[in-house]
Design a protein around this motif. Structure first.
Motif, PDB file in Angstrom:
ATOM      1  N   LYS A   1    -106.966-154.005  -7.650  1.00 15.52           N
ATOM      2  CA  LYS A   1    -106.078-153.799  -6.083  1.00 15.52           C
ATOM      3  C   LYS A   1    -105.211-154.707  -5.802  1.00 15.52           C
ATOM      4  O   LYS A   1    -104.553-154.752  -4.811  1.00 15.52           O
ATOM      5  CB  LYS A   1    -107.476-154.202  -5.223  1.00 15.52           C
ATOM      6  CG  LYS A   1    -108.527-153.254  -5.229  1.00 15.52           C
ATOM      7  CD  LYS A   1    -108.239-151.700  -5.103  1.00 15.52           C
ATOM      8  CE  LYS A   1    -109.532-151.074  -5.149  1.00 15.52           C
ATOM      9  NZ  LYS A   1    -109.298-149.734  -5.857  1.00 15.52           N
ATOM     10  N   ASP A   2    -104.704-155.541  -6.650  1.00 16.60           N
ATOM     11  CA  ASP A   2    -103.593-156.469  -6.590  1.00 16.60           C
ATOM     12  C   ASP A   2    -102.328-155.760  -6.347  1.00 16.60           C
ATOM     13  O   ASP A   2    -102.061-155.260  -7.360  1.00 16.60           O
ATOM     14  CB  ASP A   2    -103.495-157.664  -7.669  1.00 16.60           C
ATOM     15  CG  ASP A   2    -102.735-158.678  -7.221  1.00 16.60           C
ATOM     16  OD1 ASP A   2    -101.708-158.633  -6.370  1.00 16.60           O
ATOM     17  OD2 ASP A   2    -102.741-159.958  -7.819  1.00 16.60           O
ATOM     18  N   ASP A   3    -101.685-156.050  -5.387  1.00 19.34           N
ATOM     19  CA  ASP A   3    -100.150-155.252  -5.208  1.00 19.34           C
ATOM     20  C   ASP A   3     -99.123-155.459  -6.039  1.00 19.34           C
ATOM     21  O   ASP A   3     -98.476-154.791  -6.551  1.00 19.34           O
ATOM     22  CB  ASP A   3     -99.776-155.287  -3.933  1.00 19.34           C
ATOM     23  CG  ASP A   3    -100.649-154.557  -2.863  1.00 19.34           C
ATOM     24  OD1 ASP A   3    -101.554-153.951  -3.142  1.00 19.34           O
ATOM     25  OD2 ASP A   3    -100.592-155.018  -1.399  1.00 19.34           O
ATOM     26  N   ARG A   4     -99.427-156.669  -6.588  1.00 18.52           N
ATOM     27  CA  ARG A   4     -98.282-157.332  -7.685  1.00 18.52           C
ATOM     28  C   ARG A   4     -98.387-156.393  -9.021  1.00 18.52           C
ATOM     29  O   ARG A   4     -97.447-156.288  -9.662  1.00 18.52           O
ATOM     30  CB  ARG A   4     -98.552-158.808  -7.939  1.00 18.52           C
ATOM     31  CG  ARG A   4     -98.435-159.774  -6.569  1.00 18.52           C
ATOM     32  CD  ARG A   4     -98.638-160.924  -7.207  1.00 18.52           C
ATOM     33  NE  ARG A   4     -99.850-161.258  -7.325  1.00 18.52           N
ATOM     34  CZ  ARG A   4    -100.482-162.435  -7.590  1.00 18.52           C
ATOM     35  NH1 ARG A   4     -99.731-163.656  -7.605  1.00 18.52           N
ATOM     36  NH2 ARG A   4    -101.668-162.548  -7.713  1.00 18.52           N
ATOM     37  N   VAL A   5     -99.766-156.019  -9.385  1.00 19.53           N
ATOM     38  CA  VAL A   5     -99.709-155.257 -10.514  1.00 19.53           C
ATOM     39  C   VAL A   5     -98.993-153.860 -10.424  1.00 19.53           C
ATOM     40  O   VAL A   5     -98.398-153.374 -11.430  1.00 19.53           O
ATOM     41  CB  VAL A   5    -101.185-155.046 -11.059  1.00 19.53           C
ATOM     42  CG1 VAL A   5    -101.550-154.148 -12.190  1.00 19.53           C
ATOM     43  CG2 VAL A   5    -101.921-156.393 -11.174  1.00 19.53           C
ATOM     44  N   GLY A   6     -99.003-153.285  -9.202  1.00 21.14           N
ATOM     45  CA  GLY A   6     -98.409-151.882  -9.145  1.00 21.14           C
ATOM     46  C   GLY A   6     -96.937-151.957  -8.872  1.00 21.14           C
ATOM     47  O   GLY A   6     -96.217-150.978  -8.676  1.00 21.14           O
ATOM     48  N   THR A   7     -96.369-153.228  -9.053  1.00 23.51           N
ATOM     49  CA  THR A   7     -94.848-153.327  -8.764  1.00 23.51           C
ATOM     50  C   THR A   7     -94.106-152.900  -9.871  1.00 23.51           C
ATOM     51  O   THR A   7     -93.167-152.025  -9.648  1.00 23.51           O
ATOM     52  CB  THR A   7     -94.437-155.018  -8.682  1.00 23.51           C
ATOM     53  OG1 THR A   7     -95.156-155.464  -7.475  1.00 23.51           O
ATOM     54  CG2 THR A   7     -92.944-155.023  -8.347  1.00 23.51           C
ATOM     55  N   GLY A   8     -94.501-153.047 -11.120  1.00 21.60           N
ATOM     56  CA  GLY A   8     -93.735-152.476 -12.404  1.00 21.60           C
ATOM     57  C   GLY A   8     -94.749-151.268 -12.981  1.00 21.60           C
ATOM     58  O   GLY A   8     -96.145-151.374 -12.882  1.00 21.60           O
ATOM     59  N   MET A   9     -94.326-150.436 -13.677  1.00 24.06           N
ATOM     60  CA  MET A   9     -95.194-149.357 -14.355  1.00 24.06           C
ATOM     61  C   MET A   9     -95.672-150.185 -15.637  1.00 24.06           C
ATOM     62  O   MET A   9     -95.162-150.480 -16.395  1.00 24.06           O
ATOM     63  CB  MET A   9     -94.235-148.130 -14.702  1.00 24.06           C
ATOM     64  CG  MET A   9     -95.129-147.167 -15.104  1.00 24.06           C
ATOM     65  SD  MET A   9     -94.124-145.705 -15.246  1.00 24.06           S
ATOM     66  CE  MET A   9     -93.259-145.772 -16.840  1.00 24.06           C
ATOM     67  N   VAL A  10     -97.025-150.159 -15.492  1.00 28.51           N
ATOM     68  CA  VAL A  10     -97.538-150.992 -16.750  1.00 28.51           C
ATOM     69  C   VAL A  10     -98.481-150.045 -17.401  1.00 28.51           C
ATOM     70  O   VAL A  10     -99.093-149.219 -17.159  1.00 28.51           O
ATOM     71  CB  VAL A  10     -98.793-152.057 -16.140  1.00 28.51           C
ATOM     72  CG1 VAL A  10     -99.177-152.730 -17.170  1.00 28.51           C
ATOM     73  CG2 VAL A  10     -97.887-152.778 -14.996  1.00 28.51           C
ATOM     74  N   SER A  11     -98.387-150.331 -18.796  1.00 29.06           N
ATOM     75  CA  SER A  11     -99.130-149.520 -19.903  1.00 29.06           C
ATOM     76  C   SER A  11     -99.689-150.536 -20.637  1.00 29.06           C
ATOM     77  O   SER A  11     -98.921-151.473 -21.249  1.00 29.06           O
ATOM     78  CB  SER A  11     -98.428-148.304 -20.554  1.00 29.06           C
ATOM     79  OG  SER A  11     -97.283-148.850 -21.214  1.00 29.06           O
TER      80      SER A  11
END
Length: 141
Positions: free
Chosen positions: A27-37
């Motif tokens: 749920k951390d907003d920082r993880v959603g900042t960049g597209m992560v795979s």
């Protein structure tokens, strides 16, 4: 010590579960900042340590924020892995940024630039070659 087959199966299972966590669980907003795979998971032979390689698409700031968010979410990810994956011991998790996709795109860009520089030379050779074939055909007739 686990067999190579078991290590690779555990690595694939961890990769799948962490990918699901990146989509829905963290749920951390920082993880959603960049597209992560998740690009790869490297599990040690004793199944005690797991290096999770992630590729992040975005600016350098977004990458740094995303990595900070992943580092802070590491205990949550480990506890979720413990609940989802049936292992005697849950491996220690470390997130590592994977920049191989960026390096690959740089190499492709350099190769295309080299191809463009060589392009003007190529049509001249093809024209001479096709002219020689026409001469050979007319000589045979």
């Amino acid at each position: 010590m686990a067999t190579d087959r078991r290590v690779s199966r555990v690595a694939e299972l961890i990769k799948r579960e962490v990918s699901q966590l990146l989509l829905n669980g963290i749920k951390d907003d920082r993880v959603g900042t960049g597209m992560v795979s998740v690009t790869d998971v490297d599990v040690s032979g004793d199944l005690q340590h797991a290096k999770i390689y992630v590729s992040i698409y975005g600016t350098e700031e977004a990458k740094a924020e995303t990595m900070a968010g992943l580092k802070s979410a590491t205990p949550y990810v480990r506890s979720e892995l413990g609940a989802r994956v049936r292992l005697r011991r849950t491996p220690e998790v470390v997130f590592i940024e994977d920049r191989s996709i960026e390096r690959g795109s740089k190499v492709l860009t350099l190769l295309s630039q080299l191809e463009q520089k060589r392009q003007p030379e190529k049509p001249v050779q093809e024209t001479e070659h096709s002219f020689n074939q026409d001469e050979e055909l007319s000589a045979k007739d």
